[in-house]
Scaffold this motif. Structure first.
Motif, PDB file in Angstrom:
ATOM      1  N   GLY A   1       0.827  -1.212   0.000  1.00  0.00           N
ATOM      2  CA  GLY A   1       0.000   0.000   0.000  1.00  0.00           C
ATOM      3  C   GLY A   1       0.856   1.256   0.000  1.00  0.00           C
ATOM      4  O   GLY A   1       2.085   1.177  -0.067  1.00  0.00           O
ATOM      5  N   PHE A   2       0.195   2.389   0.104  1.00  0.00           N
ATOM      6  CA  PHE A   2       0.902   3.670   0.103  1.00  0.00           C
ATOM      7  C   PHE A   2       1.559   3.898   1.463  1.00  0.00           C
ATOM      8  O   PHE A   2       0.867   3.964   2.475  1.00  0.00           O
ATOM      9  CB  PHE A   2      -0.092   4.785  -0.216  1.00  0.00           C
ATOM     10  N   VAL A   3       2.899   3.995   1.457  1.00  0.00           N
ATOM     11  CA  VAL A   3       3.633   4.183   2.709  1.00  0.00           C
ATOM     12  C   VAL A   3       4.185   5.609   2.764  1.00  0.00           C
ATOM     13  O   VAL A   3       4.731   6.114   1.789  1.00  0.00           O
ATOM     14  CB  VAL A   3       4.792   3.166   2.835  1.00  0.00           C
ATOM     15  N   ILE A   4       3.999   6.245   3.923  1.00  0.00           N
ATOM     16  CA  ILE A   4       4.560   7.577   4.136  1.00  0.00           C
ATOM     17  C   ILE A   4       5.693   7.439   5.151  1.00  0.00           C
ATOM     18  O   ILE A   4       5.479   6.986   6.280  1.00  0.00           O
ATOM     19  CB  ILE A   4       3.494   8.563   4.668  1.00  0.00           C
ATOM     20  N   ALA A   5       6.911   7.773   4.728  1.00  0.00           N
ATOM     21  CA  ALA A   5       8.092   7.678   5.593  1.00  0.00           C
ATOM     22  C   ALA A   5       8.451   9.073   6.080  1.00  0.00           C
ATOM     23  O   ALA A   5       8.654   9.977   5.270  1.00  0.00           O
ATOM     24  CB  ALA A   5       9.265   7.089   4.804  1.00  0.00           C
ATOM     25  N   VAL A   6       8.495   9.247   7.400  1.00  0.00           N
ATOM     26  CA  VAL A   6       8.814  10.554   7.970  1.00  0.00           C
ATOM     27  C   VAL A   6      10.054  10.403   8.854  1.00  0.00           C
ATOM     28  O   VAL A   6      10.002   9.759   9.895  1.00  0.00           O
ATOM     29  CB  VAL A   6       7.630  11.103   8.809  1.00  0.00           C
ATOM     30  N   ASP A   7      11.165  10.960   8.397  1.00  0.00           N
ATOM     31  CA  ASP A   7      12.401  10.880   9.173  1.00  0.00           C
ATOM     32  C   ASP A   7      12.820  12.267   9.634  1.00  0.00           C
ATOM     33  O   ASP A   7      12.349  13.282   9.102  1.00  0.00           O
ATOM     34  CB  ASP A   7      13.527  10.274   8.308  1.00  0.00           C
ATOM     35  N   GLY A   8      13.731  12.285  10.605  1.00  0.00           N
ATOM     36  CA  GLY A   8      14.264  13.560  11.060  1.00  0.00           C
ATOM     37  C   GLY A   8      14.820  13.445  12.453  1.00  0.00           C
ATOM     38  O   GLY A   8      14.627  12.430  13.125  1.00  0.00           O
ATOM     39  N   PRO A   9      15.517  14.504  12.911  1.00  0.00           N
ATOM     40  CA  PRO A   9      16.138  14.473  14.229  1.00  0.00           C
ATOM     41  C   PRO A   9      15.131  14.648  15.369  1.00  0.00           C
ATOM     42  O   PRO A   9      13.955  14.937  15.128  1.00  0.00           O
ATOM     43  CB  PRO A   9      17.118  15.657  14.171  1.00  0.00           C
ATOM     44  N   ALA A  10      15.627  14.500  16.594  1.00  0.00           N
ATOM     45  CA  ALA A  10      14.795  14.612  17.799  1.00  0.00           C
ATOM     46  C   ALA A  10      14.103  15.971  17.860  1.00  0.00           C
ATOM     47  O   ALA A  10      14.715  16.999  17.575  1.00  0.00           O
ATOM     48  CB  ALA A  10      15.680  14.437  19.031  1.00  0.00           C
ATOM     49  N   ALA A  11      12.825  15.953  18.219  1.00  0.00           N
ATOM     50  CA  ALA A  11      12.031  17.170  18.445  1.00  0.00           C
ATOM     51  C   ALA A  11      11.914  18.076  17.213  1.00  0.00           C
ATOM     52  O   ALA A  11      11.746  19.281  17.337  1.00  0.00           O
ATOM     53  CB  ALA A  11      12.582  17.959  19.632  1.00  0.00           C
ATOM     54  N   SER A  12      12.000  17.474  16.039  1.00  0.00           N
ATOM     55  CA  SER A  12      11.873  18.257  14.805  1.00  0.00           C
ATOM     56  C   SER A  12      10.411  18.520  14.460  1.00  0.00           C
ATOM     57  O   SER A  12      10.101  19.354  13.611  1.00  0.00           O
ATOM     58  CB  SER A  12      12.520  17.504  13.638  1.00  0.00           C
ATOM     59  N   GLY A  13       9.512  17.779  15.105  1.00  0.00           N
ATOM     60  CA  GLY A  13       8.084  17.876  14.780  1.00  0.00           C
ATOM     61  C   GLY A  13       7.642  16.695  13.937  1.00  0.00           C
ATOM     62  O   GLY A  13       6.472  16.592  13.554  1.00  0.00           O
ATOM     63  N   LYS A  14       8.554  15.746  13.693  1.00  0.00           N
ATOM     64  CA  LYS A  14       8.212  14.637  12.797  1.00  0.00           C
ATOM     65  C   LYS A  14       7.095  13.761  13.349  1.00  0.00           C
ATOM     66  O   LYS A  14       6.253  13.283  12.599  1.00  0.00           O
ATOM     67  CB  LYS A  14       9.436  13.792  12.450  1.00  0.00           C
ATOM     68  N   GLY A  15       7.057  13.588  14.677  1.00  0.00           N
ATOM     69  CA  GLY A  15       6.023  12.740  15.283  1.00  0.00           C
ATOM     70  C   GLY A  15       4.644  13.340  15.115  1.00  0.00           C
ATOM     71  O   GLY A  15       3.687  12.639  14.744  1.00  0.00           O
ATOM     72  N   THR A  16       4.544  14.632  15.356  1.00  0.00           N
ATOM     73  CA  THR A  16       3.251  15.315  15.211  1.00  0.00           C
ATOM     74  C   THR A  16       2.806  15.280  13.752  1.00  0.00           C
ATOM     75  O   THR A  16       1.656  14.938  13.451  1.00  0.00           O
ATOM     76  CB  THR A  16       3.388  16.795  15.666  1.00  0.00           C
ATOM     77  N   VAL A  17       3.736  15.610  12.865  1.00  0.00           N
ATOM     78  CA  VAL A  17       3.424  15.613  11.432  1.00  0.00           C
ATOM     79  C   VAL A  17       2.988  14.206  10.995  1.00  0.00           C
ATOM     80  O   VAL A  17       1.960  14.039  10.318  1.00  0.00           O
ATOM     81  CB  VAL A  17       4.658  16.091  10.625  1.00  0.00           C
ATOM     82  N   ALA A  18       3.738  13.195  11.423  1.00  0.00           N
ATOM     83  CA  ALA A  18       3.437  11.823  10.988  1.00  0.00           C
ATOM     84  C   ALA A  18       2.076  11.358  11.512  1.00  0.00           C
ATOM     85  O   ALA A  18       1.285  10.761  10.767  1.00  0.00           O
ATOM     86  CB  ALA A  18       4.544  10.880  11.458  1.00  0.00           C
ATOM     87  N   SER A  19       1.778  11.645  12.767  1.00  0.00           N
ATOM     88  CA  SER A  19       0.502  11.147  13.296  1.00  0.00           C
ATOM     89  C   SER A  19      -0.675  11.885  12.662  1.00  0.00           C
ATOM     90  O   SER A  19      -1.723  11.295  12.399  1.00  0.00           O
ATOM     91  CB  SER A  19       0.465  11.199  14.831  1.00  0.00           C
ATOM     92  N   ARG A  20      -0.484  13.160  12.354  1.00  0.00           N
ATOM     93  CA  ARG A  20      -1.572  13.895  11.684  1.00  0.00           C
ATOM     94  C   ARG A  20      -1.772  13.394  10.249  1.00  0.00           C
ATOM     95  O   ARG A  20      -2.892  13.302   9.760  1.00  0.00           O
ATOM     96  CB  ARG A  20      -1.266  15.400  11.704  1.00  0.00           C
ATOM     97  N   LEU A  21      -0.671  13.060   9.574  1.00  0.00           N
ATOM     98  CA  LEU A  21      -0.797  12.515   8.212  1.00  0.00           C
ATOM     99  C   LEU A  21      -1.538  11.178   8.250  1.00  0.00           C
ATOM    100  O   LEU A  21      -2.366  10.881   7.384  1.00  0.00           O
ATOM    101  CB  LEU A  21       0.583  12.314   7.570  1.00  0.00           C
TER     102      LEU A  21
END
Ligand code: DC
Length: 213
Positions: free
Chosen positions: A2-22
């Motif tokens: 299926g369609f996979v969205i990969a969100v990488d980045g350093p600590a506290a970059s906002g990647k977790g918030t962005v990923a969970s909202r996506l």
């Protein structure tokens, strides 16, 4: 796959918030892979062992059941620090690899956030983002979270910790943090959460329009 969205980045970059909202926006299952490494680190610390010393951390990594992760314990500064030590060991990464790959391979598609999703875990992901922000901005965000949890840290301590973790995450031999060649860079230093999520949404929509499965 299926369609996979990969969100990488350093600590506290906002990647977790962005990923969970996506994940919510696209109705996709979401895995915060940092929580796996944090859970391994907590298990190692609770056993009185040293997360920096192989091969001990590999044992809790093999035994990890994501359903039993203690969400509160893994968010402490101590767990974050230990979590950036254990993954330097190829054995720990190997033990967590299958679990992450299986999650990414669900027929529904999935969203995963971490350090090596676009490069190692799901190189075939339909959309890849590398979310970053300046060390100062990330330190301030993380410091607020720790203070909110009642952890008495200074901003200077958190900034030191962020810089150390960046070096460790990017400098290790096994699957270092690196932006995939086909990832889109999203710098959230000057963005509010809503602006960051909106920018991420547009990046993913463009990738999805190009995606051929
Ligand atoms: O994203 P986080 O701060 O919760 O991650 C904690 C640590 O886990 C991080 O310093 C490095 C490690 N990690 C990793 O090596 N690979 C991942 N895919 C996710 C996290």
């Amino acid at each position: 796959m299926g369609f996979v969205i990969a969100v990488d980045g350093p600590a506290a970059s906002g990647k977790g918030t962005v990923a969970s909202r996506l994940a919510t926006l696209h109705s996709l299952p979401f895995l915060d892979t940092g929580s796996l490494y944090r859970a391994v680190a907590v298990a190692v610390l609770r056993a009185g062992a040293d997360p920096a010393t192989p091969p001990r951390p590999a044992r809790p990594a093999r035994a990890l059941d994501p359903a039993t992760i203690d969400e509160n314990a893994i968010r402490s500064a101590e767990a974050g620090e230990a979590a950036s030590l254990a993954p330097a060991h190829a054995e720990v990464r190997a033990a967590l690899l299958a679990l992450q790959r299986e999650f990414a391979a669900q027929p529904t598609g999935a969203v995963l956030d971490g350090r090596d999703i676009g490069t190692v875990i799901a190189p075939e992901a339909g959309a890849k983002l590398f979310v970053t922000a300046s060390p100062e901005v990330r330190a301030e965000r993380r410091w607020r979270q720790h203070v909110g949890r009642g952890e008495p840290l200074t901003l200077a301590d958190v900034l030191d910790d962020i810089r150390r973790r960046d070096e460790r995450d990017a400098g290790r031999g096994a699957a270092p943090m690196r932006m995939a060649d086909d990832a889109v860079l999203l710098d959230t230093s000057e963005l509010t959460i809503e602006q960051a999520v909106d920018a991420a949404r547009r990046i993913v929509e463009a990738a999805r329009a190009r995606w051929t499965g």
